[in-house]
Scaffold this active site. Structure first.
Site, PDB file in Angstrom:
ATOM      1  N   HIS A   6       0.824  -1.219   0.000  1.00 31.24           N
ATOM      2  CA  HIS A   6       0.000   0.000   0.000  1.00 31.24           C
ATOM      3  C   HIS A   6       0.856   1.266   0.000  1.00 31.24           C
ATOM      4  O   HIS A   6       0.529   2.236  -0.667  1.00 31.24           O
ATOM      5  CB  HIS A   6      -0.934   0.006   1.220  1.00 31.24           C
ATOM      6  CG  HIS A   6      -2.126  -0.887   1.064  1.00 31.24           C
ATOM      7  ND1 HIS A   6      -2.950  -1.235   2.109  1.00 31.24           N
ATOM      8  CD2 HIS A   6      -2.643  -1.494  -0.032  1.00 31.24           C
ATOM      9  CE1 HIS A   6      -3.927  -2.015   1.666  1.00 31.24           C
ATOM     10  NE2 HIS A   6      -3.768  -2.202   0.373  1.00 31.24           N
ATOM     11  N   TYR A  65      -9.801   4.620   2.320  1.00 29.34           N
ATOM     12  CA  TYR A  65     -10.430   3.461   2.994  1.00 29.34           C
ATOM     13  C   TYR A  65     -11.962   3.513   2.991  1.00 29.34           C
ATOM     14  O   TYR A  65     -12.616   2.494   2.737  1.00 29.34           O
ATOM     15  CB  TYR A  65      -9.849   3.276   4.398  1.00 29.34           C
ATOM     16  CG  TYR A  65      -8.538   2.531   4.322  1.00 29.34           C
ATOM     17  CD1 TYR A  65      -8.506   1.142   4.410  1.00 29.34           C
ATOM     18  CD2 TYR A  65      -7.345   3.203   4.087  1.00 29.34           C
ATOM     19  CE1 TYR A  65      -7.318   0.446   4.284  1.00 29.34           C
ATOM     20  CE2 TYR A  65      -6.147   2.516   3.962  1.00 29.34           C
ATOM     21  CZ  TYR A  65      -6.140   1.133   4.061  1.00 29.34           C
ATOM     22  OH  TYR A  65      -4.972   0.447   3.918  1.00 29.34           O
ATOM     23  N   GLU A  76      -0.044   1.897   8.421  1.00 22.30           N
ATOM     24  CA  GLU A  76       0.480   2.642   7.266  1.00 22.30           C
ATOM     25  C   GLU A  76       0.920   4.065   7.658  1.00 22.30           C
ATOM     26  O   GLU A  76       1.915   4.569   7.153  1.00 22.30           O
ATOM     27  CB  GLU A  76      -0.564   2.644   6.131  1.00 22.30           C
ATOM     28  CG  GLU A  76      -0.638   1.272   5.499  1.00 22.30           C
ATOM     29  CD  GLU A  76      -1.871   1.003   4.642  1.00 22.30           C
ATOM     30  OE1 GLU A  76      -2.561   1.968   4.251  1.00 22.30           O
ATOM     31  OE2 GLU A  76      -2.143  -0.184   4.371  1.00 22.30           O
TER      32      GLU A  76
HETATM   33  C1  HEM Z   1      -9.003  -3.010   4.740  1.00 19.17           C
HETATM   34  C2  HEM Z   1      -8.864  -2.677   3.480  1.00 19.17           C
HETATM   35  C3  HEM Z   1      -7.864  -3.310   2.530  1.00 19.17           C
HETATM   36  C4  HEM Z   1      -7.400  -4.587   2.453  1.00 19.17           C
HETATM   37  C5  HEM Z   1      -7.759  -5.766   3.332  1.00 19.17           C
HETATM   38  C6  HEM Z   1      -6.473  -4.645   1.331  1.00 19.17           C
HETATM   39  C7  HEM Z   1      -5.782  -5.774   0.917  1.00 19.17           C
HETATM   40  C8  HEM Z   1      -4.861  -5.811  -0.115  1.00 19.17           C
HETATM   41  C9  HEM Z   1      -4.131  -6.991  -0.528  1.00 19.17           C
HETATM   42  C10 HEM Z   1      -4.260  -8.366   0.079  1.00 19.17           C
HETATM   43  C11 HEM Z   1      -3.325  -6.627  -1.552  1.00 19.17           C
HETATM   44  C12 HEM Z   1      -2.385  -7.552  -2.336  1.00 19.17           C
HETATM   45  C13 HEM Z   1      -0.949  -7.161  -2.203  1.00 19.17           C
HETATM   46  C14 HEM Z   1      -0.169  -7.834  -1.128  1.00 19.17           C
HETATM   47  O1  HEM Z   1      -0.524  -8.927  -0.686  1.00 19.17           O
HETATM   48  O2  HEM Z   1       0.873  -7.275  -0.734  1.00 19.17           O
HETATM   49  C15 HEM Z   1      -3.535  -5.218  -1.779  1.00 19.17           C
HETATM   50  C16 HEM Z   1      -2.904  -4.475  -2.750  1.00 19.17           C
HETATM   51  C17 HEM Z   1      -3.292  -3.216  -3.145  1.00 19.17           C
HETATM   52  N1  HEM Z   1      -4.225  -2.430  -2.511  1.00 19.17           N
HETATM   53 FE1  HEM Z   1      -5.222  -2.881  -0.838  1.00 19.17          FE
HETATM   54  N2  HEM Z   1      -6.388  -3.403   0.762  1.00 19.17           N
HETATM   55  C18 HEM Z   1      -7.230  -2.560   1.456  1.00 19.17           C
HETATM   56  C19 HEM Z   1      -7.428  -1.220   1.210  1.00 19.17           C
HETATM   57  C20 HEM Z   1      -6.970  -0.556   0.113  1.00 19.17           C
HETATM   58  C21 HEM Z   1      -7.283   0.830  -0.216  1.00 19.17           C
HETATM   59  C22 HEM Z   1      -8.123   1.770   0.634  1.00 19.17           C
HETATM   60  C23 HEM Z   1      -6.680   1.105  -1.401  1.00 19.17           C
HETATM   61  C24 HEM Z   1      -6.729   2.417  -2.136  1.00 19.17           C
HETATM   62  C25 HEM Z   1      -7.412   2.585  -3.188  1.00 19.17           C
HETATM   63  C26 HEM Z   1      -5.958  -0.092  -1.809  1.00 19.17           C
HETATM   64  C27 HEM Z   1      -5.196  -0.212  -2.940  1.00 19.17           C
HETATM   65  C28 HEM Z   1      -4.360  -1.266  -3.233  1.00 19.17           C
HETATM   66  C29 HEM Z   1      -3.461  -1.296  -4.384  1.00 19.17           C
HETATM   67  C30 HEM Z   1      -3.333  -0.190  -5.428  1.00 19.17           C
HETATM   68  C31 HEM Z   1      -2.775  -2.517  -4.323  1.00 19.17           C
HETATM   69  C32 HEM Z   1      -1.709  -3.010  -5.302  1.00 19.17           C
HETATM   70  C33 HEM Z   1      -2.419  -3.610  -6.471  1.00 19.17           C
HETATM   71  C34 HEM Z   1      -1.578  -4.077  -7.599  1.00 19.17           C
HETATM   72  O3  HEM Z   1      -0.478  -4.613  -7.390  1.00 19.17           O
HETATM   73  O4  HEM Z   1      -2.083  -3.912  -8.703  1.00 19.17           O
HETATM   74  N3  HEM Z   1      -6.152  -1.077  -0.862  1.00 19.17           N
HETATM   75  N4  HEM Z   1      -4.472  -4.748  -0.894  1.00 19.17           N
END
Ligand code: HEM
Length: 146
Positions: free
Chosen positions: A85, A95, A137
């Site tokens: 993130h 969020y 974060e």
């Molecule tokens: C509680 C809320 C959230 C959870 C549980 C969550 C979970 C995840 C998970 C599991 C990944 C996969 C990457 C990894 O395992 O390192 C990820 C990537 C990502 N998340 Fe979140 N996330 C949350 C909130 C958000 C928010 C608010 C945003 C903003 C828009 C966001 C944007 C992204 C982006 C841009 C990626 C990378 C995607 C890529 O590689 O294309 N996430 N998130």
């Protein structure tokens, strides 16, 4: 603090939501990215195409909800996701946007079973999970600034 009733409602709906995880994640991403182009640009388009990223985010929320009364077990995963993130510059203001579309998807998929009690319980649970991510974060952003 979540009430015992909220915890029970969330935990009892996790299995059905997980079963329909693909549907939820599809609705969630289609609506959120369709209506928020600035967020769409943050996501890797290759991963969007093969469906791996949509699955990861929404399924992680469901998995986290299963441990809503024992969030400590989630911390290693949160630390690792938070690093991703930070790299893509997720902000705390984003969020509630994710929460809005996730709740919308849960509502759509559960249909008549999405009573006010169920939706309110999920809104509260998502808020708690989001707060965990936001505080981890925030710390990382502060450390980066040093
Ligand atoms: C509680 C809320 C959230 C959870 C549980 C969550 C979970 C995840 C998970 C599991 C990944 C996969 C990457 C990894 O395992 O390192 C990820 C990537 C990502 N998340 Fe979140 N996330 C949350 C909130 C958000 C928010 C608010 C945003 C903003 C828009 C966001 C944007 C992204 C982006 C841009 C990626 C990378 C995607 C890529 O590689 O294309 N996430 N998130």
């Amino acid at each position: 603090m979540l009430s015992q009733k909220t915890i029970e409602i969330v935990k009892s709906t996790v299995p059905v939501l997980k079963e329909r995880g693909i549907e939820i994640t599809t609705v969630f991403y289609k609506n959120m990215l369709g209506e928020n182009p600035e967020i769409k640009d943050m996501f890797d388009s290759g991963k969007q195409k093969d469906g791996s990223q949509p699955k990861a985010l929404a399924m992680t929320v469901l998995a986290a909800a299963q441990n809503i009364d024992n969030l400590a077990v989630l911390m290693p995963a949160v630390q690792s996701i938070a690093k991703t993130h930070i790299n893509v510059k997720v902000t705390k203001e984003q969020y509630p946007i994710v929460g809005k579309y996730l709740l919308g998807a849960i509502k759509e998929v559960l249909g008549a079973d999405a009573t006010d009690d169920v939706i309110n319980a999920w809104a509260e649970a998502y808020g708690v999970i989001a707060d965990v991510f936001i505080s981890v974060e925030e710390k990382m952003y502060q450390e980066q600034g040093k």
